[in-house]
Design a protein around this motif. Structure first.
Motif, PDB file in Angstrom:
ATOM      1  N   ILE A 293     122.518  42.805  42.851  1.00 25.46           N
ATOM      2  CA  ILE A 293     123.020  42.843  44.248  1.00 25.46           C
ATOM      3  C   ILE A 293     122.298  43.880  45.004  1.00 25.46           C
ATOM      4  N   GLY A 294     122.076  43.430  46.401  1.00 22.53           N
ATOM      5  CA  GLY A 294     121.515  44.399  47.312  1.00 22.53           C
ATOM      6  C   GLY A 294     121.786  44.055  48.690  1.00 22.53           C
ATOM      7  N   ARG A 295     120.887  44.943  49.755  1.00 18.04           N
ATOM      8  CA  ARG A 295     121.090  44.549  50.938  1.00 18.04           C
ATOM      9  C   ARG A 295     120.132  43.124  51.191  1.00 18.04           C
ATOM     10  N   VAL A 296     120.785  42.428  52.109  1.00 20.47           N
ATOM     11  CA  VAL A 296     120.107  41.036  52.465  1.00 20.47           C
ATOM     12  C   VAL A 296     118.578  41.217  52.901  1.00 20.47           C
ATOM     13  N   THR A 297     117.791  40.514  52.468  1.00 20.33           N
ATOM     14  CA  THR A 297     116.530  40.578  52.977  1.00 20.33           C
ATOM     15  C   THR A 297     115.829  39.493  53.411  1.00 20.33           C
ATOM     16  N   HIS A 298     116.599  38.201  53.376  1.00 14.43           N
ATOM     17  CA  HIS A 298     116.196  37.021  53.956  1.00 14.43           C
ATOM     18  C   HIS A 298     116.220  36.998  55.384  1.00 14.43           C
ATOM     19  N   PHE A 299     117.098  37.635  56.114  1.00 17.14           N
ATOM     20  CA  PHE A 299     117.301  37.819  57.332  1.00 17.14           C
ATOM     21  C   PHE A 299     117.884  39.272  57.996  1.00 17.14           C
ATOM     22  N   ASP A 300     117.892  39.807  58.678  1.00 15.92           N
ATOM     23  CA  ASP A 300     118.470  41.022  59.088  1.00 15.92           C
ATOM     24  C   ASP A 300     120.040  40.957  59.558  1.00 15.92           C
ATOM     25  N   PRO A 301     120.601  41.427  58.365  1.00 18.15           N
ATOM     26  CA  PRO A 301     122.213  41.190  58.345  1.00 18.15           C
ATOM     27  C   PRO A 301     123.016  42.308  59.241  1.00 18.15           C
ATOM     28  N   THR A 302     122.007  43.198  59.975  1.00 17.69           N
ATOM     29  CA  THR A 302     122.811  44.214  60.540  1.00 17.69           C
ATOM     30  C   THR A 302     123.924  43.700  61.632  1.00 17.69           C
ATOM     31  N   PRO A 303     123.714  42.531  62.315  1.00 22.81           N
ATOM     32  CA  PRO A 303     124.815  42.173  63.245  1.00 22.81           C
ATOM     33  C   PRO A 303     126.038  41.696  62.532  1.00 22.81           C
ATOM     34  N   TYR A 304     126.030  41.653  61.137  1.00 20.38           N
ATOM     35  CA  TYR A 304     127.126  40.991  60.508  1.00 20.38           C
ATOM     36  C   TYR A 304     128.057  41.987  59.933  1.00 20.38           C
ATOM     37  N   PRO A 305     129.134  41.698  59.629  1.00 21.02           N
ATOM     38  CA  PRO A 305     130.116  42.419  58.895  1.00 21.02           C
ATOM     39  C   PRO A 305     130.009  42.580  57.388  1.00 21.02           C
ATOM     40  N   ALA A 306     129.169  41.753  56.746  1.00 18.88           N
ATOM     41  CA  ALA A 306     128.783  41.722  55.416  1.00 18.88           C
ATOM     42  C   ALA A 306     127.247  41.734  55.469  1.00 18.88           C
ATOM     43  N   THR A 307     126.814  42.686  54.492  1.00 23.02           N
ATOM     44  CA  THR A 307     125.208  42.845  54.401  1.00 23.02           C
ATOM     45  C   THR A 307     124.531  42.833  53.212  1.00 23.02           C
ATOM     46  N   LEU A 308     125.485  42.454  52.159  1.00 24.42           N
ATOM     47  CA  LEU A 308     125.026  42.477  50.684  1.00 24.42           C
ATOM     48  C   LEU A 308     125.122  41.309  50.274  1.00 24.42           C
ATOM     49  N   ALA A 309     124.016  40.806  49.291  1.00 22.79           N
ATOM     50  CA  ALA A 309     123.976  39.444  48.651  1.00 22.79           C
ATOM     51  C   ALA A 309     123.243  39.842  47.344  1.00 22.79           C
ATOM     52  N   GLY A 310     123.344  38.858  46.258  1.00 22.16           N
ATOM     53  CA  GLY A 310     122.536  38.475  45.376  1.00 22.16           C
ATOM     54  C   GLY A 310     121.260  37.652  45.625  1.00 22.16           C
TER      55      GLY A 310
END
Length: 404
Positions: A34-51
């Protein structure tokens, strides 16, 4: 006599390991993906982590002609199927094409592909939309592409019941084996980590907004506040046991029992359906509660849902009387891919005699569970129960047993 359905091949693509060996080495040692999303920039969203599945390069694994017509989930599913068939020692071209089928699960279809084509529609016009959009987004596309690639024309289909679907697909595979089909490719790969898919998942209200990977997904913990989404899963080769033994295949274990229920309408005052699903699965497998060595939990990490699961497990097995684990804390919830991955983990646990841990969790004593945390637990594992629940009320339970 009813044919026995056994698993002879595993193909795994997980956030903490690409391939069965990498996945199991990571899982048995408690390594998280599990880590910060890399497929797109998650900065504008309230959740930023994914597997996210690491190191998967479709161009290195598949013919170039398949790339324009497939979503990421389908590409991973095709490669995972190749691995599962190779693990099983199956060469599809040497088998009867009508004696092999494909039954997978899906929770969202090809979201990323669909988003790209919608962007073309809105930004450029309908003439720029790919003809492959007609099927690349579809729930059944993985079953279709796997069957085409491997010449499998037997009983096939797709099950759509969110996270429970992965178990439902394996149960349907067993059903077809019992009807006389020799081999079914089953399980699921899901992948919807793209802005469109992310918004859809956030709308469910169950995603953790914690930005620290080791604090974001904490089932059965007092600090539980939702799950982390993920992508990947497992594809399994399910065969008729007699046919598998005749050809000398390695057998990981059997699909011994299955139960499914649907929760009552909220506010009805009726008991949730998970306990009944467990009881049906155990009865189907002719297994007593005391014979179950480990339960792989659904692990929603939503306090009310965790309470319901703990109460169901304790009602069947007794408070703290069965070992429970949730290795998906290392991967996130992979939607329909999660339960097949848990089944694969259960079979590997049987093979090695080692129960993988639930990482980062400090179990809340109120749940009354004997939860394996932080370190793996050596144990003789002959029978495992895998649980899965889908949003909207789906409950499924699957019993796997060691090969005789």
């Amino acid at each position: 006599m009813t044919a026995s359905a056994v698993v002879t091949g595993l193909g795994i693509a997980s956030p903490n390991g690409l391939g069965t060996d990498d996945y199991w080495a990571a899982t048995r040692s408690g390594k998280s993906g599990i880590g910060r999303v890399t497929h797109f920039d998650p900065t504008p969203y309230p959740a930023t982590l994914a597997g996210e599945v690491p190191g998967f390069v479709a161009e290195d694994q598949l013919p170039s002609r398949l790339l324009p017509q497939t979503d990421r989930m389908t590409r991973i599913a095709l490669v995972a199927t190749d691995w599962a068939l190779a693990d099983a020692g199956v060469e599809p071209e040497k088998m009867s094409e009508y004696d092999m089928g494909v039954i997978t699960a899906s929770s969202s279809g090809g979201f990323e592909f669909g988003q790209g084509e919608l962007e073309k529609l809105w930004g450029k016009g309908s003439q720029y939309v790919s003809a492959y959009q007609s099927f690349a987004w579809f729930y059944a596309v993985n079953s279709g592409q796997i069957s085409i690639r491997n010449g499998m024309k037997g009983p096939s289909g797709v099950v759509v019941s969110d996270q429970a679907g992965g178990l439902d697909a394996l149960a349907q595979a067993r059903r077809q084996i019992r009807k006389g089909t020799s081999l079914i490719v089953s399980g699921s790969i899901d992948a919807s980590i793209c802005p469109w898919g992310w918004v859809a998942q956030l709308a469910g209200g169950r995603i953790s907004t914690e930005d620290q990977p080791n604090r974001a997904y904490l089932p059965f913990d007092a600090d539980a506040a939702g799950h982390v989404p993920g992508e990947g899963g497992a594809i399994l080769v399910v065969e008729d046991e007699e046919a598998a033994r005749r050809r000398g295949a390695k057998i990981y274990g059997s699909i011994a029992g299955y139960g499914s229920t649907f929760d009552p309408k909220p506010g009805s005052g009726r008991e949730p359906g998970l306990r009944k699903a467990i009881e049906i699965a155990l009865a189907d497998a002719d297994v007593a509660p005391e014979d179950v060595d480990v339960v792989f939990a659904d692990a929603a990490a939503v306090p009310e849902l965790d309470r319901i699961e703990a109460e169901a497990v304790n009602a069947v097995f007794g408070r703290g009387q069965v070992v429970v684990t949730a290795p998906k804390t290392m991967t996130g919830r992979l939607y329909s891919g999660a339960a097949p991955l848990d089944v694969a983990a259960a079979l590997l646990a049987i093979d090695e005699g080692l129960i993988p841990p639930t990482v980062n969790v400090a179990p809340d004593a109120a749940y009354g569970l004997d939860l394996v945390v932080n370190q793996p637990r050596p144990a003789e594992v002959r029978t495992a129960l895998v649980l899965a629940r889908g949003e909207g009320g789906f409950n499924s339970a699957l019993v796997v047993r060691a090969a005789d």
